[in-house]
Design a protein around this motif. Sequence first.
Motif, PDB file in Angstrom:
ATOM      1  N   ASP A  12       0.867  -1.185   0.000  1.00 52.76           N
ATOM      2  CA  ASP A  12       0.000   0.000   0.000  1.00 52.76           C
ATOM      3  C   ASP A  12       0.895   1.223   0.000  1.00 52.76           C
ATOM      4  OD1 ASP A  12      -1.854   2.178   0.940  1.00 52.76           O
ATOM      5  OD2 ASP A  12      -3.239   0.485   1.077  1.00 52.76           O
ATOM      6  N   ILE A  17      -1.628   3.407   6.513  1.00 50.69           N
ATOM      7  CA  ILE A  17      -2.409   2.189   6.283  1.00 50.69           C
ATOM      8  C   ILE A  17      -1.489   0.977   6.255  1.00 50.69           C
ATOM      9  CG2 ILE A  17      -3.830   0.950   4.601  1.00 50.69           C
ATOM     10  CD1 ILE A  17      -5.067   3.597   3.819  1.00 50.69           C
ATOM     11  N   ASP A  56      -2.884  -3.283  -2.653  1.00 52.69           N
ATOM     12  CA  ASP A  56      -3.716  -2.131  -2.979  1.00 52.69           C
ATOM     13  C   ASP A  56      -3.753  -1.948  -4.496  1.00 52.69           C
ATOM     14  OD1 ASP A  56      -5.280   0.125  -2.622  1.00 52.69           O
ATOM     15  OD2 ASP A  56      -3.568   1.466  -2.335  1.00 52.69           O
ATOM     16  N   LEU A  92      -6.987  -4.808  -2.330  1.00 53.87           N
ATOM     17  CA  LEU A  92      -7.630  -3.750  -1.569  1.00 53.87           C
ATOM     18  C   LEU A  92      -8.017  -2.673  -2.573  1.00 53.87           C
ATOM     19  CD1 LEU A  92      -5.124  -3.310   1.433  1.00 53.87           C
ATOM     20  CD2 LEU A  92      -7.160  -4.766   1.326  1.00 53.87           C
ATOM     21  N   ALA A  94     -10.568   0.904  -3.448  1.00 51.81           N
ATOM     22  CA  ALA A  94     -11.481   1.947  -2.993  1.00 51.81           C
ATOM     23  C   ALA A  94     -12.713   2.008  -3.886  1.00 51.81           C
ATOM     24  CB  ALA A  94     -10.776   3.301  -2.995  1.00 51.81           C
ATOM     25  N   THR A 114     -13.209  -4.044  -0.254  1.00 45.09           N
ATOM     26  CA  THR A 114     -13.430  -2.650  -0.617  1.00 45.09           C
ATOM     27  C   THR A 114     -13.202  -1.738   0.580  1.00 45.09           C
ATOM     28  OG1 THR A 114     -15.087  -3.339  -2.250  1.00 45.09           O
ATOM     29  CG2 THR A 114     -15.096  -1.024  -1.597  1.00 45.09           C
ATOM     30  N   LYS A 115     -12.395  -0.699   0.389  1.00 42.96           N
ATOM     31  CA  LYS A 115     -12.158   0.291   1.441  1.00 42.96           C
ATOM     32  C   LYS A 115     -13.394   1.179   1.606  1.00 42.96           C
ATOM     33  CE  LYS A 115      -7.172   0.735   0.551  1.00 42.96           C
ATOM     34  NZ  LYS A 115      -6.098   1.680   0.167  1.00 42.96           N
ATOM     35  N   PRO A 116     -13.723   1.572   2.831  1.00 45.13           N
ATOM     36  CA  PRO A 116     -13.103   1.170   4.099  1.00 45.13           C
ATOM     37  C   PRO A 116     -13.556  -0.236   4.497  1.00 45.13           C
ATOM     38  CG  PRO A 116     -14.964   2.595   4.539  1.00 45.13           C
ATOM     39  CD  PRO A 116     -14.821   2.541   3.028  1.00 45.13           C
TER      40      PRO A 116
END
Length: 245
Positions: A12, A17, A56, A92, A94, A114-116
């Motif tokens: 990431d 994070i 990520d 990961l 968004a 999926t973030k968060p």
Amino acid sequence: MDTPEASLLVVDDEPNIRELLSASLRFVGFKVVSAGTGADALAAVARERPDLVVLDVMLPDMNGFAVVRRLREEAGPHPRAGGDDRLPVLFLTAKDGVEDKISGLTAGGDDYVTKPFSLEELIARIRAILRRTGGGSDDGRLVAGDLELDTVGHQVLRAGRPVSLSPTEFKLLAYLMANADRVVSKLQILDHVWAYDFGGDLSIVESYISYVRRKVDSGADGAVKLIHTVRGVGYVLRRPVQAQL
């Protein structure tokens, strides 16, 4: 020192994070190394030989999909005792769109968060992937209440009685059991069981869920129903409460 549950690479570009994830995963028993770019991730895979990569999608030099494609193209067999040779990857992202999820899975990813997201969800998904792929410690046996599945002997028992499944039905049930108590979407099932051999036709998932449910649940007199439909989301194999204590 206790033996780590598995070796992970966390990738990431956001230091906070990356450090939080690494520390949290170490705390629950994993060995963790980290990287902040796609190039560093590729180098770390070659150097550390992790059991799984938490990756990520948005990286400064190349996106996570490109990293996985490079891994699949350039890396040789990835030796993990008892598992297949393909390095598992958990994305990961968004983004929550279907196209992004399909891109990740077809690029060679094994799952996505999926973030968060909660740390508990991430840890559960990591362990589910490791069970499916043979990374970490596992004897190849999955259990949910009185349902048992032996991935090595390719055998299924319900209340001690054999359940006859086709190879595809067996693979579907194994995927549901590896993800017990977690809802999986039709898209996730299609990718992991069929690898898009049916051109993305989600109706095949409904049909095979019906076949497996008929053999595992309907065929077990008086047994607790394990396979459930979550309307608009997907399917889940729920372990009986007593089996989780």
